[in-house]
Design an enzyme around this catalytic site. Structure first.
Site, PDB file in Angstrom:
ATOM      1  N   GLY A  42       0.781  -1.228   0.000  1.00  0.00           N
ATOM      2  CA  GLY A  42       0.000   0.000   0.000  1.00  0.00           C
ATOM      3  C   GLY A  42       0.815   1.281   0.000  1.00  0.00           C
ATOM      4  O   GLY A  42       0.658   2.137  -0.875  1.00  0.00           O
ATOM      5  N   ASN A  45       2.895   1.826  -3.188  1.00  0.00           N
ATOM      6  CA  ASN A  45       2.051   2.267  -4.302  1.00  0.00           C
ATOM      7  C   ASN A  45       1.668   3.737  -4.167  1.00  0.00           C
ATOM      8  O   ASN A  45       1.666   4.485  -5.149  1.00  0.00           O
ATOM      9  CB  ASN A  45       0.787   1.413  -4.380  1.00  0.00           C
ATOM     10  CG  ASN A  45       1.036   0.042  -4.959  1.00  0.00           C
ATOM     11  OD1 ASN A  45       1.998  -0.169  -5.691  1.00  0.00           O
ATOM     12  ND2 ASN A  45       0.173  -0.909  -4.633  1.00  0.00           N
ATOM     13  N   ARG A  92       7.713 -11.162   0.752  1.00  0.00           N
ATOM     14  CA  ARG A  92       6.770 -12.061   0.076  1.00  0.00           C
ATOM     15  C   ARG A  92       6.588 -11.697  -1.399  1.00  0.00           C
ATOM     16  O   ARG A  92       6.948 -10.593  -1.840  1.00  0.00           O
ATOM     17  CB  ARG A  92       5.413 -12.014   0.785  1.00  0.00           C
ATOM     18  CG  ARG A  92       4.738 -10.664   0.697  1.00  0.00           C
ATOM     19  CD  ARG A  92       3.484 -10.595   1.546  1.00  0.00           C
ATOM     20  NE  ARG A  92       2.922  -9.248   1.530  1.00  0.00           N
ATOM     21  CZ  ARG A  92       1.665  -8.972   1.236  1.00  0.00           C
ATOM     22  NH1 ARG A  92       0.810  -9.940   0.952  1.00  0.00           N
ATOM     23  NH2 ARG A  92       1.226  -7.720   1.256  1.00  0.00           N
ATOM     24  N   SER A 142      -1.636  -4.155   5.041  1.00  0.00           N
ATOM     25  CA  SER A 142      -1.872  -5.087   6.146  1.00  0.00           C
ATOM     26  C   SER A 142      -0.646  -5.208   7.038  1.00  0.00           C
ATOM     27  O   SER A 142       0.450  -4.748   6.690  1.00  0.00           O
ATOM     28  CB  SER A 142      -2.226  -6.466   5.583  1.00  0.00           C
ATOM     29  OG  SER A 142      -1.169  -6.944   4.748  1.00  0.00           O
ATOM     30  N   ASN A 189     -14.084   1.677   2.756  1.00  0.00           N
ATOM     31  CA  ASN A 189     -15.236   1.345   1.943  1.00  0.00           C
ATOM     32  C   ASN A 189     -16.440   1.214   2.883  1.00  0.00           C
ATOM     33  O   ASN A 189     -16.307   1.387   4.102  1.00  0.00           O
ATOM     34  CB  ASN A 189     -15.005   0.078   1.107  1.00  0.00           C
ATOM     35  CG  ASN A 189     -14.650  -1.126   1.969  1.00  0.00           C
ATOM     36  OD1 ASN A 189     -15.136  -1.285   3.089  1.00  0.00           O
ATOM     37  ND2 ASN A 189     -13.796  -1.994   1.453  1.00  0.00           N
ATOM     38  N   VAL A 254      -6.250  -3.538  -9.110  1.00  0.00           N
ATOM     39  CA  VAL A 254      -5.035  -3.535  -8.287  1.00  0.00           C
ATOM     40  C   VAL A 254      -4.438  -2.128  -8.273  1.00  0.00           C
ATOM     41  O   VAL A 254      -4.192  -1.540  -9.326  1.00  0.00           O
ATOM     42  CB  VAL A 254      -3.996  -4.542  -8.826  1.00  0.00           C
ATOM     43  CG1 VAL A 254      -2.728  -4.508  -7.971  1.00  0.00           C
ATOM     44  CG2 VAL A 254      -4.572  -5.946  -8.847  1.00  0.00           C
ATOM     45  N   ASP A 258      -4.931   2.747  -3.709  1.00  0.00           N
ATOM     46  CA  ASP A 258      -3.697   3.469  -3.385  1.00  0.00           C
ATOM     47  C   ASP A 258      -3.548   4.703  -4.276  1.00  0.00           C
ATOM     48  O   ASP A 258      -3.100   5.757  -3.824  1.00  0.00           O
ATOM     49  CB  ASP A 258      -2.482   2.545  -3.563  1.00  0.00           C
ATOM     50  CG  ASP A 258      -2.541   1.338  -2.648  1.00  0.00           C
ATOM     51  OD1 ASP A 258      -3.006   1.474  -1.503  1.00  0.00           O
ATOM     52  OD2 ASP A 258      -2.112   0.251  -3.074  1.00  0.00           O
ATOM     53  N   VAL A 282     -10.448  10.428  -7.092  1.00  0.00           N
ATOM     54  CA  VAL A 282     -11.324   9.596  -7.915  1.00  0.00           C
ATOM     55  C   VAL A 282     -10.762   9.457  -9.325  1.00  0.00           C
ATOM     56  O   VAL A 282     -10.790   8.377  -9.924  1.00  0.00           O
ATOM     57  CB  VAL A 282     -12.750  10.184  -7.934  1.00  0.00           C
ATOM     58  CG1 VAL A 282     -13.604   9.499  -9.000  1.00  0.00           C
ATOM     59  CG2 VAL A 282     -13.403  10.034  -6.569  1.00  0.00           C
TER      60      VAL A 282
END
Length: 319
Positions: A42, A45, A92, A142, A189, A254, A258, A282
């Site tokens: 996150g 990005n 990862r 996360s 959201n 994807v 972000d 937006v």
């Protein structure tokens, strides 16, 4: 207009690998196209997107092993300034596959590797000692195993001491702890907003009141409720406005959230209004969906969509 830098924090980054295949069929050997690699996570990005918009953010993130080194090179290749904390465990990898015959995208997200307490502390110390003091701190993504659930809440307290505006873009308990400590802006959201106000479900006509309840509690100053193809709802103490999403042909979601956050923060950083900031957010988020894989937006798309919002957005808005 802010003067200190924008700092992003990514504690659970990923090396994103994406490819295309004609059809996904069980048990068959699938012939994929040459993979594309992107630095994911996150905060990373958001930093890449802000840099693309003309800013000079600083991205703080963890790296481990060969995957971490490759991720670091990819971020630097974007021209983003970095500060890294090395970890014992490897960074990862995630895998995204586009099925070209249907247009369906399959996203395989791998769990983060466990972090040591000393590594977690190193991130907080890097932020505490950051000089010059940042104007905005954005913690996004996360939390991997080994990181306390109140980690973003701890960052909120550091940001308050530094006089920085703190934004947490995450979910679950990590988001709850951050809001309890107090943040500047939330971008949930509707499902995440429901969880924050303690209800199972929110109807559309209840969203603005739920968002304002968080503001009244002192948990944030601004709420931007992200609604995907429906755009976003901007809520402040004395303002509610629906910002519609321009019509686009989406290829991938994807990085859209972000990109949206980057557009909002970069516009606010320049001293512009909340309305202008959410419109830019937006436009950036919608532009990101026009690209396949994990690629972020193209500036020509952002500019075109902003032109649409400036021309026609008001007629679709509801106050």
């Amino acid at each position: 207009m802010a003067t200190g830098p924008i700092v992003t924090i990514t504690i659970n980054p990923a090396l994103d690998k994406s490819s295309n295949v004609s059809r996904i069929v069980p048990d068959n050997k699938l012939r994929c196209e040459t993979p594309n690699f992107e630095a994911g996570g996150g905060g990373i990005n958001v930093a890449k997107a802000i840099h693309r918009l003309g800013g000079n953010p600083v991205a703080i993130f963890t790296i481990g092993g060969p995957t971490g080194q490759r991720l670091h090179k990819l971020v630097k290749a974007e021209g983003v300034e970095t500060m890294v904390i090395e970890t014992k465990q490897w960074t990862r990898e995630n895998f995204h596959v586009l099925e070209t015959s249907t247009g369906f995208q399959y996203r395989f997200g791998m769990p983060g590797t466990e972090m040591m307490p000393t590594e977690v502390r190193a991130i907080l110390e890097t932020l505490e000692e950051f000089d010059p003091k940042p104007s905005y701190i954005i913690a996004s993504g996360s939390l991997p195993p080994g990181v306390p659930e109140d980690f973003y809440g701890q960052i909120a307290k550091i940001a308050a001491k530094q006089g920085a505006r703190f934004i947490a873009d995450t979910s679950g308990d990590a988001l709850r702890y951050a809001t309890e400590a107090g943040v500047y802006l939330l971008k949930p959201n509707i499902t995440e907003l429901s969880e924050l106000v303690g209800v199972d479900k929110l109807e559309m006509d209840e969203v603005d009141d739920a968002a304002r309840a968080l503001i009244i509690r002192g948990q944030c100053e601004i709420v931007v409720v992200s609604m995907g193809a429906m755009g976003a709802i901007l809520v402040t103490e004395d303002q509610v406005e629906h910002i519609p999403a321009p019509p686009v042909q989406p290829k991938s979601t994807v990085g859209a959230g972000d990109s949206m956050l980057a557009g909002i923060v970069w516009t606010l950083y320049q001293g512009k209004s909340y309305r202008e900031a959410v419109r830019m957010g937006v436009a950036c988020g919608s532009a990101a969906t026009m690209n396949s894989g994990s690629e972020l937006f193209k500036m020509q798309d952002v500019n075109r969509l902003m032109d649409w919002l400036n021309r026609y957005g008001k007629r679709y808005s509801a106050s």
